[in-house]
Write an enzyme that holds these catalytic residues in place. Structure first.
Site, mmCIF file in Angstrom:
data_model
loop_
_atom_site.group_PDB
_atom_site.id
_atom_site.type_symbol
_atom_site.label_atom_id
_atom_site.label_comp_id
_atom_site.label_asym_id
_atom_site.label_seq_id
_atom_site.Cartn_x
_atom_site.Cartn_y
_atom_site.Cartn_z
ATOM 1 N N GLY A 11 0.840 -1.201 0.000
ATOM 2 C CA GLY A 11 0.000 0.000 0.000
ATOM 3 C C GLY A 11 0.870 1.245 0.000
ATOM 4 N NE ARG A 82 -4.822 6.886 12.969
ATOM 5 C CZ ARG A 82 -4.606 7.932 13.767
ATOM 6 N NH1 ARG A 82 -5.510 8.256 14.677
ATOM 7 N NH2 ARG A 82 -3.515 8.638 13.655
ATOM 8 C CG ASN A 120 -0.701 2.475 13.776
ATOM 9 O OD1 ASN A 120 0.044 2.544 14.732
ATOM 10 N ND2 ASN A 120 -0.760 3.393 12.836
ATOM 11 N NE ARG A 151 2.978 12.681 11.547
ATOM 12 C CZ ARG A 151 2.344 11.515 11.582
ATOM 13 N NH1 ARG A 151 2.111 10.924 12.736
ATOM 14 N NH2 ARG A 151 1.921 10.952 10.470
ATOM 15 C CG HIS A 175 2.605 5.680 16.802
ATOM 16 N ND1 HIS A 175 3.002 6.961 16.542
ATOM 17 C CD2 HIS A 175 1.969 5.257 15.673
ATOM 18 C CE1 HIS A 175 2.633 7.295 15.313
ATOM 19 N NE2 HIS A 175 1.999 6.275 14.774
HETATM 20 C C1 LAC Z 1 0.454 8.025 11.672
HETATM 21 C C2 LAC Z 1 -0.062 6.644 11.565
HETATM 22 C C3 LAC Z 1 0.517 5.956 10.398
HETATM 23 O O1 LAC Z 1 0.913 8.401 12.759
HETATM 24 O O2 LAC Z 1 0.116 5.948 12.733
HETATM 25 O O3 LAC Z 1 0.388 8.742 10.687
#
Ligand code: LAC
Length: 308
Positions: A11, A82, A120, A151, A175
Site C-alpha cells: 500500500g 485508519r 498499527n 513531526r 504511538h
Molecule cells: C500516523 C499513523 C501511520 O501516525 O500511525 O500517521
C-alpha cells in the site's frame, strides 16, 4: 554482498518505503502483498525508475514468500489504516490477525532477519510480532518515535522559521494519544526549545504532534500518512544496514528500563547491525516519567486485549 529488504504490504506506506530505500540504493527490495498484481506492478515501475535515478537497487513485487528468502530486514506495514474518526486502537483485532498470518511466513523464509513493525496500533503490533516470532528483543523494533519526532521537528522548524536540519526532538512513549514529546530534550542548533518559545507555544506544538497522524487522516479521508512514516522506516533501515550506531527513538521491548517491564514502548535506542544494540536511559523529570508510565499503561491495555 548486496543487502535485501522485504516490505510486507504494498500500500502507500510499503510502496513509499520501497521508493525511499531504492532511491538511496540501500538494498535490493522485495514488495510482497496478498493482493495480486499490485506489488508486481509497483515493483516493476519502481525498478524502471532506477536507470534514471542511477541506482542499482533491484526491486521486485510478489505474492510468494519464497521470493523474500534470506532478507536482512523485513518491514511489516500490512494491515488496515485508519479512517477519519478512528483511533489507531480501533485497528487492533483486524491487524493482529494479519500479523499472526504474516510473521510466521516471514520468519520461515528469513529466520535471521531483523523485523521492523509499522502496522498499527504500533506498540501492540510490535509486541505481537515479538511474541509470535520468538526472536530476541534486539531483532524486533517498532517504528513510531522517528515519525513522531520528525513531526515535532517539522512543527518547531515552521514555528521558528529555521532549517529543519537545525532541529532535533525526542518523542517517547506509545504511538498514540498518550505519546510523550520531550521539549527539554528538543533543540534548535543545540538550544532547548524551552529557551526559544513560551510555554503556550511549546504546549501547542506538543499537542499538534500528538494529533499529527490524525491531522493527516482528516485531510486524506481514505487512509493515513505515508511519506513521513516511510522516510522514518528508511532512516531506521539505513542505521541498521550501515551499522551506524544511530540513536533514534523506537518502540523496543523493555525489561526494566525506565521502570517498565515486558512491554514495547518508545524509548531512545542505538540502532546498528544487530538491531537495537542498546536502550539509552535518559534522566526524566517526575512529570515526564509519569507521562511515560501513563503511555505504557495504554499500551498494556491493548496487549492484554489480544493476550500477547
Ligand atoms: C500516523 C499513523 C501511520 O501516525 O500511525 O500517521
Amino acid at each position: 554482498m548486496r543487502k535485501k529488504v522485504t516490505i510486507v504490504g504494498s500500500g502507500n506506506v510499503g510502496a513509499t518505503t520501497a521508493h525511499w530505500m531504492a532511491s538511496k540504493e540501500l538494498a535490493d527490495v522485495v514488495l510482497i502483498d496478498i493482493v495480486e498484481g499490485i506489488p508486481q506492478g509497483k515493483g516493476l515501475d519502481l525498478y524502471q525508475a532506477m536507470p534514471i535515478e542511477k541506482r542499482d537497487s533491484f526491486v521486485i513485487g510478489t505474492n510468494d514468500y519464497g521470493d523474500t528468502a534470506n532478507s536482512d530486514i523485513v518491514v511489516i506495514t500490512a494491515g488496515i489504516p485508519r479512517k477519519p474518526g478512528m483511533s489507531r486502537d480501533d485497528l487492533l483485532n483486524t491487524n493482529y490477525k494479519i500479523m499472526q498470518d504474516v510473521v510466521g511466513k516471514v520468519i520461515a523464509a528469513s529466520p535471521n532477519c531483523i523485523l521492523i513493525i509499522v502496522s498499527n496500533p504500533l506498540d501492540a503490533m510490535a509486541q505481537a510480532a515479538f511474541k509470535i516470532s520468538g526472536f530476541s528483543r534486539n531483532r524486533v523494533i517498532g517504528m513510531a518515535g522517528v515519525l513522531d519526532s520528525a513531526r515535532f521537528r517539522a512543527f518547531i522548524a515552521m514555528e521558528l522559521k529555521v532549517s529543519v536540519e537545525n532541529v532535533t526532538a525526542f518523542v517517547l512513549g506509545g504511538h498514540g494519544d498518550t505519546m510523550v514529546p520531550l521539549p527539554r530534550y528538543s533543540t534548535v542548533a543545540g538550544i532547548p526549545i524551552t529557551e526559544l518559545m513560551d510555554q503556550a507555544t511549546v504546549d501547542r506544538l506538543v499537542q499538534r504532534t500528538r494529533d499529527g497522524g490524525a491531522e493527516i487522516v482528516k485531510y486524506l479521508k481514505t487512509g493515513s500518512a505515508y511519506y513521513a512514516p516511510a522516510a522514518a522506516v528508511t532512516e531506521m533501515v539505513e542505521a541498521i544496514l550501515k551499522d551506524k550506531k544511530k540513536i533514534l527513538p523506537c518502540a523496543a521491548y523493555l525489561q526494566g528500563e525506565y521502570g517498565i517491564n515486558g512491554l514495547f514502548v518508545g524509548v531512545p535506542c542505538k540502532l546498528g547491525a544487530r538491531g537495537v544494540e542498546d536502550v539509552i536511559q535518559i534522566k526524566l523529570s517526575a512529570a515526564e516519567q509519569s507521562a511515560l508510565e501513563n503511555s505504557a499503561g495504554a499500551v498494556k491495555e491493548l496487549v492484554a486485549v489480544i493476550g500477547v
